[in-house]
Motif scaffolding. Structure first.
Motif, PDB file in Angstrom:
ATOM      1  N   ARG A 148       0.750  -1.122  -0.115  1.00 31.77           N
ATOM      2  CA  ARG A 148       0.004   0.013   0.079  1.00 31.77           C
ATOM      3  C   ARG A 148       0.926   1.255  -0.052  1.00 31.77           C
ATOM      4  O   ARG A 148       0.453   2.344  -0.534  1.00 31.77           O
ATOM      5  CB  ARG A 148      -0.873   0.092   1.140  1.00 31.77           C
ATOM      6  CG  ARG A 148      -0.081   0.313   2.524  1.00 31.77           C
ATOM      7  CD  ARG A 148      -1.219   0.972   3.437  1.00 31.77           C
ATOM      8  NE  ARG A 148      -1.567   2.437   3.141  1.00 31.77           N
ATOM      9  CZ  ARG A 148      -0.707   3.293   3.520  1.00 31.77           C
ATOM     10  NH1 ARG A 148       0.319   3.061   4.050  1.00 31.77           N
ATOM     11  NH2 ARG A 148      -0.980   4.643   3.074  1.00 31.77           N
ATOM     12  N   ARG A 199       1.240   2.832  -3.697  1.00 31.42           N
ATOM     13  CA  ARG A 199       0.162   3.270  -4.139  1.00 31.42           C
ATOM     14  C   ARG A 199      -0.211   4.533  -4.041  1.00 31.42           C
ATOM     15  O   ARG A 199      -0.381   4.930  -2.520  1.00 31.42           O
ATOM     16  CB  ARG A 199      -1.225   2.366  -3.902  1.00 31.42           C
ATOM     17  CG  ARG A 199      -0.782   0.917  -3.768  1.00 31.42           C
ATOM     18  CD  ARG A 199      -0.135   0.447  -5.238  1.00 31.42           C
ATOM     19  NE  ARG A 199      -0.728   0.413  -6.315  1.00 31.42           N
ATOM     20  CZ  ARG A 199      -0.548   0.082  -7.578  1.00 31.42           C
ATOM     21  NH1 ARG A 199       0.654   0.314  -7.890  1.00 31.42           N
ATOM     22  NH2 ARG A 199      -1.278   0.263  -8.861  1.00 31.42           N
ATOM     23  N   PRO A 200      -0.564   5.428  -4.700  1.00 30.25           N
ATOM     24  CA  PRO A 200      -0.948   6.867  -4.645  1.00 30.25           C
ATOM     25  C   PRO A 200      -2.473   6.843  -3.956  1.00 30.25           C
ATOM     26  O   PRO A 200      -3.141   5.774  -4.279  1.00 30.25           O
ATOM     27  CB  PRO A 200      -0.995   7.486  -5.845  1.00 30.25           C
ATOM     28  CG  PRO A 200      -1.310   6.447  -6.962  1.00 30.25           C
ATOM     29  CD  PRO A 200      -0.347   5.103  -6.404  1.00 30.25           C
ATOM     30  N   ARG A 201      -2.668   7.750  -3.052  1.00 28.57           N
ATOM     31  CA  ARG A 201      -4.074   7.928  -2.455  1.00 28.57           C
ATOM     32  C   ARG A 201      -4.823   8.545  -3.434  1.00 28.57           C
ATOM     33  O   ARG A 201      -4.647   9.840  -3.836  1.00 28.57           O
ATOM     34  CB  ARG A 201      -3.906   8.602  -1.360  1.00 28.57           C
ATOM     35  CG  ARG A 201      -5.267   9.092  -0.566  1.00 28.57           C
ATOM     36  CD  ARG A 201      -6.121   8.095   0.126  1.00 28.57           C
ATOM     37  NE  ARG A 201      -5.322   7.507   1.053  1.00 28.57           N
ATOM     38  CZ  ARG A 201      -5.156   7.993   2.339  1.00 28.57           C
ATOM     39  NH1 ARG A 201      -5.314   9.185   2.802  1.00 28.57           N
ATOM     40  NH2 ARG A 201      -4.580   7.305   3.303  1.00 28.57           N
ATOM     41  N   LEU A 202      -6.085   8.131  -4.074  1.00 29.15           N
ATOM     42  CA  LEU A 202      -6.683   8.882  -5.144  1.00 29.15           C
ATOM     43  C   LEU A 202      -7.764   9.586  -4.367  1.00 29.15           C
ATOM     44  O   LEU A 202      -8.066  11.109  -4.884  1.00 29.15           O
ATOM     45  CB  LEU A 202      -7.271   7.752  -6.190  1.00 29.15           C
ATOM     46  CG  LEU A 202      -6.364   7.102  -6.793  1.00 29.15           C
ATOM     47  CD1 LEU A 202      -7.125   6.077  -7.864  1.00 29.15           C
ATOM     48  CD2 LEU A 202      -5.347   7.864  -7.657  1.00 29.15           C
ATOM     49  N   LEU A 203      -8.397   9.183  -3.367  1.00 30.24           N
ATOM     50  CA  LEU A 203      -9.617   9.866  -2.775  1.00 30.24           C
ATOM     51  C   LEU A 203     -10.135   9.199  -1.813  1.00 30.24           C
ATOM     52  O   LEU A 203      -9.685   8.063  -1.499  1.00 30.24           O
ATOM     53  CB  LEU A 203     -10.812  10.259  -3.930  1.00 30.24           C
ATOM     54  CG  LEU A 203     -11.125   9.388  -4.884  1.00 30.24           C
ATOM     55  CD1 LEU A 203     -12.333   8.381  -3.767  1.00 30.24           C
ATOM     56  CD2 LEU A 203     -11.834   9.799  -5.827  1.00 30.24           C
ATOM     57  N   ALA A 204     -10.920  10.036  -1.082  1.00 33.10           N
ATOM     58  CA  ALA A 204     -11.621   9.115   0.332  1.00 33.10           C
ATOM     59  C   ALA A 204     -13.117   9.381  -0.063  1.00 33.10           C
ATOM     60  O   ALA A 204     -13.770  10.137  -0.793  1.00 33.10           O
ATOM     61  CB  ALA A 204     -11.497   9.922   1.400  1.00 33.10           C
ATOM     62  N   THR A 205     -13.736   8.383   0.450  1.00 37.88           N
ATOM     63  CA  THR A 205     -15.176   8.239   0.343  1.00 37.88           C
ATOM     64  C   THR A 205     -15.856   9.247   1.203  1.00 37.88           C
ATOM     65  O   THR A 205     -15.295   9.541   2.285  1.00 37.88           O
ATOM     66  CB  THR A 205     -15.704   6.890   0.680  1.00 37.88           C
ATOM     67  OG1 THR A 205     -15.765   6.687   2.036  1.00 37.88           O
ATOM     68  CG2 THR A 205     -15.052   5.696  -0.192  1.00 37.88           C
ATOM     69  N   PRO A 206     -17.096   9.709   0.812  1.00 41.27           N
ATOM     70  CA  PRO A 206     -17.907  10.216   1.630  1.00 41.27           C
ATOM     71  C   PRO A 206     -18.102   9.342   2.848  1.00 41.27           C
ATOM     72  O   PRO A 206     -17.978   8.203   2.946  1.00 41.27           O
ATOM     73  CB  PRO A 206     -19.120  10.752   0.990  1.00 41.27           C
ATOM     74  CG  PRO A 206     -19.180   9.730   0.054  1.00 41.27           C
ATOM     75  CD  PRO A 206     -17.788   9.397  -0.327  1.00 41.27           C
ATOM     76  N   LEU A 252     -19.280   6.107  -4.074  1.00 43.07           N
ATOM     77  CA  LEU A 252     -18.287   7.178  -4.416  1.00 43.07           C
ATOM     78  C   LEU A 252     -19.024   7.986  -5.717  1.00 43.07           C
ATOM     79  O   LEU A 252     -20.007   7.461  -6.392  1.00 43.07           O
ATOM     80  CB  LEU A 252     -17.040   6.830  -5.204  1.00 43.07           C
ATOM     81  CG  LEU A 252     -15.876   6.230  -4.131  1.00 43.07           C
ATOM     82  CD1 LEU A 252     -14.733   5.798  -5.066  1.00 43.07           C
ATOM     83  CD2 LEU A 252     -15.469   7.598  -3.483  1.00 43.07           C
ATOM     84  N   PRO A 253     -18.668   9.475  -5.769  1.00 39.82           N
ATOM     85  CA  PRO A 253     -19.529  10.240  -6.858  1.00 39.82           C
ATOM     86  C   PRO A 253     -19.273   9.645  -8.341  1.00 39.82           C
ATOM     87  O   PRO A 253     -18.097   9.375  -8.346  1.00 39.82           O
ATOM     88  CB  PRO A 253     -19.291  11.564  -6.583  1.00 39.82           C
ATOM     89  CG  PRO A 253     -18.800  11.486  -5.100  1.00 39.82           C
ATOM     90  CD  PRO A 253     -17.963  10.173  -5.058  1.00 39.82           C
ATOM     91  N   PRO A 299     -18.265   9.804 -11.744  1.00 36.50           N
ATOM     92  CA  PRO A 299     -17.236  10.811 -12.350  1.00 36.50           C
ATOM     93  C   PRO A 299     -17.992  12.013 -13.201  1.00 36.50           C
ATOM     94  O   PRO A 299     -17.382  13.163 -13.331  1.00 36.50           O
ATOM     95  CB  PRO A 299     -16.134  10.148 -13.079  1.00 36.50           C
ATOM     96  CG  PRO A 299     -16.202   8.767 -12.464  1.00 36.50           C
ATOM     97  CD  PRO A 299     -17.499   8.518 -12.034  1.00 36.50           C
TER      98      PRO A 299
END
Lengths: 369, 156
Positions: free
Chosen positions: A87, A90-97, A248-249, A251
């Motif tokens: 881990r 790996r890049p962090r892309l986003l967090a969930t709401p 996730l929203p 895109p």
């Protein structure tokens, strides 16, 4: 603390890796047709092992967890370490709401607080009521018999008309005014993968730390509270196991969209009631635990410790399990195994220093060197 | 056209092997000019949960996440936007899902094939859900059937 870097020995180190690999594959020397352990077999037949590793590794990647288990020969600490190492690349892309666990697709749901709960209690897959006797018939299980079991179970199941989600037991208690109100705090949660724990830490840091803690460590500290070094005295309001849709929203549309699901165990405990400092009526206290995978002991232990830590943060710790620094800095498996393992590394310089000092001390005290 | 709303397409499609989705997307994409609105990338997502006790947000852990957004253009000037986040360590899969998303959303040529895959995937997911419900139904327990004396004996 210091120790010398290893110089030389490269051949021995490579040899150690080769010996370990030899042990992993040694079965192949036998007369019988040995086969390597398949990732799918680990995923399905050793699922609780996989659950531990995804939880303690802090990444819900069951397939890589199974791989880590395979390459570590079943060592959960090493496997969690490997998963965390992955881990870190790996890049962090986003967090969930913030996701609501009331939407979990449950496979198990029980309460020890009430005989009847809204939606009912369902034992699901559990060894709770099983006799702990060795099942000798599994010693030589034939592939045909193995395949027949699941098929027979499925064929015997009637069509189930059940809702997709179930209400929380705590919500009913809260509606009766027996629990403290929700805080409604919406500030960003503490990210333990990016920020060091500098005490005091917010509750979100404690929950995140315990969620990826080593199961045995968490249990040991919680057990100290259960046995008497604490007074949580929990009742499990609800313990649930199920698959949580990860939303996730989209895109393009922005609409919440399910991108996958994670298996989660969640436990909510009701503990000793206490008076309201503001003069309101007394209410139960509550604790919360959750982790990736199916790991009930971990979720229960975490819920107990959440309550213990709330008490310690409010009134000051009365025992180790109420001390955030004691608990949160000692339950991480990768941290603690790393520290324990480092003692195996060369400490020649520091030990030589210890030897010199002891000899000097003995000479000064008149004892033979 | 599938009856499933767009927000359910990813769950349905990912019931199929990635190789199937990649092959279908590549085949359909040969009919379009595919412009990447955001590069396919694989990484991690951070899972935020609302705790059940006080409803405060915290991070349960991370999960593999891939994402991509595309714009498809046809020779006749039609365009369609598609995108996908998917819980997988597979940037190619995210690209494929974004293309399939755009194709169905705008009913571009080949949308019927994607729509059929969505429906087939939804059926697979429905069977998974049925099995899970069966685990619950087969183990429903009524502790209210215990009489008071038995219950007292059972309490720890």
């Amino acid at each position: 603390m210091s120790y010398v870097a290893i110089k030389g020995g490269g051949r021995a180190i490579a040899g150690a890796a080769a010996v370990t690999e030899f042990l992993r594959t040694e079965e192949g020397l036998s007369e019988t047709l040995a086969e390597p352990l398949g990732i799918d077999a680990i995923l399905h037949q050793l699922r609780h092992l996989v659950d531990r590793v995804v939880s303690e590794g802090g990444v819900y990647h069951p397939k890589f967890a199974a791989l880590a288990i395979k390459q570590s020969l079943g060592d959960t600490l090493e496997a969690a370490f490997a998963l965390r190492a992955w881990r870190s690349t790996r890049p962090r892309l986003l967090a969930t709401p913030p996701l609501d666990t009331s939407r979990m697709r449950l496979i198990r749901r029980i309460s020890s607080a009430f005989k009847e709960i809204p939606g009912g209690q369902m034992l699901g897959p559990t060894p709770d009521y099983a006799l702990r006797l060795l099942r000798m018939e599994l010693m030589d299980e034939s592939p045909d018999a193995f395949r027949a079991v699941a098929r027979a179970w499925l064929d015997s199941c009637p069509e189930a008309r059940l809702p997709d989600s179930f209400p929380k037991v705590l919500d009913a208690l809260r509606a009766e005014g027996l629990l403290p109100p929700v805080t409604g705090r919406t500030q960003a949660a503490f990210d333990i993968t990016r920020e060091p724990l500098v005490f005091p830490v917010p509750r979100s840091a404690a929950l995140a730390t315990m969620a990826r803690a080593e199961t045995g460590s968490l249990l040991a500290v919680a057990y100290s509270n259960m046995r008497g070094y604490g007074d949580v005295h929990p009742t499990v309001a609800e313990l649930r196991v199920g698959y949580l849709p990860v939303m996730l929203p989209h895109p393009i549309t922005g609409e919440p969209t399910e991108v996958g699901e994670v298996l989660v165990t969640e436990c909510e405990v009701v503990a000793m009631y206490e008076a309201d400092d503001a003069g309101g009526k007394p209410m139960f206290t509550i604790g919360y635990g959750a982790c990736f995978g199916h790991n009930e002991v971990k979720a229960i232990s975490m819920a107990i410790l959440d309550r213990a830590l709330q008490k310690g943060m409010k009134d000051g710790p009365g025992n180790p399990s109420e001390d955030p620094e004691f608990v949160l800095l000692h339950v991480d498996g990768v941290d603690s195994m790393g520290f324990a393992s480092h003692y195996k590394m060369p400490h020649y310089v520091t030990f030589q220093s210890d030897l010199d000092r002891l000899r000097t001390t003995q000479q000064k005290s008149g004892e033979p060197a | 056209m599938t009856n499933l709303e767009r927000k359910h397409w990813i769950r349905a499609l990912t019931a199929h092997p990635a190789s199937v989705l990649n092959a279908l997307a590549d085949e359909l994409a040969s009919e379009f000019d595919v412009k990447l609105k955001s590069l396919p990338q694989a990484g991690l997502g951070l899972l935020t949960l609302t705790d059940g006790a006080f409803h405060e947000p915290y991070y349960l852990g991370e999960f593999p996440l891939s994402s991509c957004s595309v714009e498809l253009s046809m020779a006749d000037g039609r365009t369609a936007a598609g995108g996908a986040h998917v819980m997988a360590d597979d940037a190619d899969l995210a690209r494929a899902l974004a293309i399939l998303d755009a194709v169905v959303a705008a009913r571009l040529p080949g949308w019927e094939r994607v729509s059929a895959q969505i429906d087939a995937g939804a059926a697979i997911r429905a069977e998974e859900d049925r099995r899970r419900r069966a685990m619950l139904a087969a183990t429903r327990v009524d502790f209210a059937m215990l009489n008071n004396a038995e219950n007292d004996d059972d309490e720890g």
